[in-house]
Design a protein around this motif. Structure first.
Motif, short mmCIF file in Angstrom:
data_model
loop_
_atom_site.label_atom_id
_atom_site.label_comp_id
_atom_site.label_asym_id
_atom_site.label_seq_id
_atom_site.Cartn_x
_atom_site.Cartn_y
_atom_site.Cartn_z
N ALA A 1 7.38 -0.92 1.39
CA ALA A 1 7.65 0.24 0.55
C ALA A 1 6.35 1.01 0.35
O ALA A 1 5.29 0.42 0.15
N ALA A 2 6.45 2.34 0.39
CA ALA A 2 5.34 3.25 0.08
C ALA A 2 4.01 2.85 0.73
O ALA A 2 2.97 2.86 0.08
N SER A 3 4.08 2.47 2.00
CA SER A 3 2.84 2.05 2.64
C SER A 3 2.20 3.22 3.40
O SER A 3 2.88 4.17 3.78
N THR A 4 0.90 3.15 3.60
CA THR A 4 0.20 4.21 4.32
C THR A 4 0.36 3.97 5.82
O THR A 4 0.73 2.87 6.25
N PHE A 5 -0.03 4.98 6.58
CA PHE A 5 0.03 4.87 8.04
C PHE A 5 -0.73 3.62 8.51
O PHE A 5 -0.19 2.80 9.27
N ASP A 6 -1.96 3.45 8.02
CA ASP A 6 -2.78 2.32 8.49
C ASP A 6 -2.14 0.98 8.12
O ASP A 6 -2.19 0.03 8.89
N GLU A 7 -1.52 0.93 6.94
CA GLU A 7 -0.87 -0.33 6.53
C GLU A 7 0.33 -0.64 7.41
O GLU A 7 0.56 -1.78 7.79
N VAL A 8 1.09 0.40 7.75
CA VAL A 8 2.26 0.19 8.60
C VAL A 8 1.81 -0.32 9.98
O VAL A 8 2.37 -1.28 10.52
#
Ligand code: FAQ
Length: 332
Positions: A25-32
């Protein structure tokens, strides 16, 4: 094709489902990217990531469409009705692959019409391999075995690409390409085990298609401009040289079963590396072909321009129908 490759496609398909269910949920591009999840069209993404994907997916789509020409050239001359029907279905599949890929590119905010224009006026590329001529029926077999084989080795890892629509398109494409590869292999097997003249025709096709097929994987890693960044973004999962090696290792045993000789005196098993040593393709030739100076570049693009112009009435009719349908829906 190698059954292990199809198993990898099945595993990637199941991982895609798991990733969709476990979306952070609500993750940033880098986290994804770090979590090996998929970037979807609605997600924020760096502009350079978007542009890289458009470049690669469009080039891939154009390759499928231009790639219909070398084999289309043999539909009317296939040696039997059965061969004709199979080849017709294969060439139609390539058109379908082009369409899935244009649709995947459109999710990045470009239009198919603009991408087609970029192909026709030379701003975007297509695969070097389709600039070589299909001189004999055995070439249709060699394209299936080697060109579709190389395409699958390159595309199975793309089933795990970080961009969801591209990864999903690749699952279906790879399943269909596996049929294509087998049909090509079977054509060559029949010829290679036929008369002396048929065997010679099969060998000649292998001699001419081997190095261009190795070149399909792109420049060597040291000269590959996009690999490092595309691998960091998990668009590409393996480098050009890694995939080329995998392809050679897969083909050696298959050529033995065909009773054909891979045209490389330097081909030998390297015990230490656990892989075959082989002679690299002529990368200067690859660059010349990419820049438009291959045996069939002009013919291929002229043919595509003509087909596009002749299809204008179909596009106009489809647009008129869509407008009429939209008006009728609003009125209702
Ligand atoms: N041909 O930095 P890299 C098929 C260009 S589908 C032409 O290594 P990248 C199905 C590259 O674009 C076959 N250009 O690039 C079928 C870049 O130029 P740019 C197509 C090439 O993207 C079967 C420059 O060189 N498959 O066959 C080629 O990281 C039978 C520097 O290269 C795909 O498109 C080449 N061979 O890696 C249909 C798969 N190689 O844009 C009918 C998806 C490199 O900076 C019948 N694509 N270039 O001006 C990929 O996997 C990658 O794009 C690579 C290149 C591996 C092709």
């Amino acid at each position: 094709m190698d059954d292990a490759l199809l198993t990898q496609v099945e595993a990637a398909e199941s991982d895609l489902r798991t990733a969709a269910a476990a979306r952070l949920a609500a993750s940033t591009f880098d986290e994804v990217i770090a979590a090996d999840q998929k970037i979807e069209p609605r997600d924020a993404m760096p502009e350079a990531y978007r542009k890289t994907l458009i470049r690669q997916i469009a080039q891939h789509a154009h390759s499928e469409i231009i790639g219909m020409q070398p084999e289309g050239n043999w539909i009317s001359r296939a040696p039997s009705l059965k061969r004709k029907a199979i080849l017709l279905a294969k060439v139609q599949d390539e058109a379908g692959h082009g369409l899935y890929l244009y649709a995947a590119a459109e999710t990045l905010g470009v239009s198919r019409a603009d991408l087609v224009d970029a192909l026709l006026d030379g701003r975007q590329k297509y695969s070097s391999i389709f600039n070589y001529p299909t001189l004999t029926w055995a070439d249709v077999g060699a394209i299936g075995w080697l060109v579709d084989g190389a395409a699958i080795v390159n595309q199975v890892p793309l089933c795990r690409c970080s961009y969801g629509p591209y990864a999903r398109a690749m699952i279906r494409v790879c399943k269909e390409e596996s049929f294509h590869q087998r049909q090509g292999y079977e054509i060559l097997h029949t010829l290679a085990h036929g008369t002396e003249a048929q065997h010679a025709m099969a060998q000649d096709a292998l001699d001419r298609w081997w190095y261009p097929s190795l070149a399909m994987f792109g420049p060597p890693d040291a000269d590959s401009t996009h690999s490092e960044r595309s691998m960091a973004w998990k668009i590409k999962r393996f480098s050009n040289d890694e995939l080329r090696q995998r392809f050679v290792d897969m083909c050696v045993g298959q050529a033995e079963i065909l009773g054909l000789r891979i045209p490389d005196d330097g081909l030998r098993w390297n015990e230490q590396r656990g892989a075959y040593d082989f002679t690299a393709p002529d990368y200067a030739e690859l660059m010349r072909v990419i820049k438009g100076d291959g045996p069939c570049n002009r013919q291929r693009i002229e043919h595509r321009r003509r087909a596009h112009a002749e299809g204008a009435w179909v596009r106009e009719a489809a647009e008129a129908y869509a407008r009429k349908h939209a008006t009728a829906t609003v009125a209702a």
